[in-house]
Design an enzyme around this catalytic site. Structure first.
Site, mmCIF file in Angstrom:
data_model
loop_
_atom_site.group_PDB
_atom_site.id
_atom_site.type_symbol
_atom_site.label_atom_id
_atom_site.label_comp_id
_atom_site.label_asym_id
_atom_site.label_seq_id
_atom_site.Cartn_x
_atom_site.Cartn_y
_atom_site.Cartn_z
ATOM 1 N N ASP A 1 -130.861 -83.093 -25.715
ATOM 2 C CA ASP A 1 -131.215 -81.804 -26.321
ATOM 3 C C ASP A 1 -132.634 -81.827 -26.885
ATOM 4 O OD1 ASP A 1 -129.396 -79.788 -25.954
ATOM 5 O OD2 ASP A 1 -128.143 -80.331 -27.677
ATOM 6 N N GLN B 1 -122.854 -80.675 -30.177
ATOM 7 C CA GLN B 1 -122.814 -79.211 -30.107
ATOM 8 C C GLN B 1 -123.027 -78.618 -31.497
ATOM 9 O OE1 GLN B 1 -122.510 -77.385 -27.177
ATOM 10 N NE2 GLN B 1 -122.919 -75.632 -28.492
ATOM 11 N N LYS C 1 -120.470 -76.463 -20.100
ATOM 12 C CA LYS C 1 -121.307 -77.643 -19.822
ATOM 13 C C LYS C 1 -120.523 -78.669 -18.996
ATOM 14 C CE LYS C 1 -124.151 -76.829 -23.868
ATOM 15 N NZ LYS C 1 -124.453 -77.101 -25.284
#
Ligand code: NAD
Length: 282
Positions: A115, A92, A48
């Site tokens: 997200d 994460q 990422k």
């Protein structure tokens, strides 16, 4: 025919890079919170970070020890919520077992929740409201289908897997009464009976199970589109999907490879959502 997620993701990233390049002054900023030392998570965070650098997005990785208390993780997230150079925050997953994922997700400012896991964004997505951050993997699948001119409206989409990250949000997106959606969606999971009968009725089959080569040729309607979300690491280090690519590609009309399918699309959507977070907050 192969659905080349990698190539489509590269096109999207080139567009994002162009837009970021036009920005004078502060560039968009993504913060990634990484708790503990899970090697797979560390690898995802590295990719990422690399993708951000390629398009000119600033990234900041906050590494926290596996033993950290919930209140300290929330404190770090609140600092990022207040940080004006951060437009996008992601934590994460998975988290160490002592940390409550839903409390941590809910601590992220919904306007920086790239997200799309915050309950406000999940609710807006389900209601079909505009303006919600949509989770990157299902969004990437939807964009890949559209860019590959695969018909979705009125099609039967069977999704195997009911996770909050892939299966449930993908169903919520594809069932909306909207252009390029309007699908008839069935979700299957570990308790589903007669799975193969169901999968053979799919015009679009999405496998998000986490079991290597679970989907076999006999489970596919000839000509169907097969989307493989699974990422399974074999003992020899190779990455393979949930779909037995070799045999299934003999009958499928379209199929995504692993690697090079949904993985790169997910990253491209993260960059797209980060840029959107920046533009919304300007
Ligand atoms: P998960 O473990 O949360 O969910 C797996 C789902 O599969 C569950 O809903 C379960 O009911 C279902 N399942 C398990 N066994 C089954 C069976 N025998 N028959 C039918 N259904 C069964 O997984 P997840 O987080 O949704 O991830 C799924 C896979 O996708 C994993 O391999 C993961 O690594 C991968 N993934 C890839 C990306 C990407 O960017 N490509 C993103 C997220 C997840």
């Amino acid at each position: 025919m192969l659905l080349n997620g990698k190539a489509i993701a590269q096109e999207i990233q080139a567009e994002i890079a162009g837009q970021v390049h036009q920005i004078t002054g502060r560039k968009p900023g993504l913060a990634v919170v990484l708790v503990g030392h899970n090697p797979a998570s560390q690898a995802y965070v590295r990719s990422k970070k690399k993708a951000c650098a390629l398009v000119g997005i600033q990234s900041l990785v906050i590494e926290l020890p596996a033993s950290i208390a919930l209140s300290d993780v929330i404190y770090e997230i609140e600092k990022l919520n207040q940080n004006p150079s951060i437009d996008a925050i992601l934590v994460q997953l998975p988290l160490p077992p002592h940390l409550d994922e839903s409390q941590i997700t809910a601590a992220i400012d919904p306007n920086k929740d790239v997200d799309g896991f915050h309950p406000i964004n999940v609710g807006k997505m389900l209601l079909g409201e505009e303006g919600a951050f949509l989770p990157c993997t299902p969004l990437g699948i939807h964009v890949l289908l559209q860019k590959s001119s695969i018909p979705i409206e009125g099609q039967h989409v069977v999704i195997i897997g009911r996770s909050n990250i892939v299966g449930k949000p993908l169903a919520a997106i594809l069932m909306q009464k909207k252009r390029h959606c309007n699908a008839t969606v069935t979700i299957a999971h570990s308790q589903t009976k007669n799975l193969a009968v169901l999968t053979r009725s799919a015009d679009i089959l999405v496998a998000a199970i986490g079991r290597p080569h679970f989907i076999k040729k006999e489970m596919i309607q000839p000509g169907a589109t097969v989307i493989d979300v699974g990422i399974n690491r074999l003992p020899d280090g190779r990455l393979i999907g949930d779909v037995d690519f070799e045999s299934v590609s003999e009958v499928a009309g379209h199929i995504t490879p692993v690697p090079g399918g949904i993985g790169p699309m997910t990253i491209a959507m993260l960059l797209q959502n980060t840029l959107r977070g920046y533009n919304d907050q300007k």
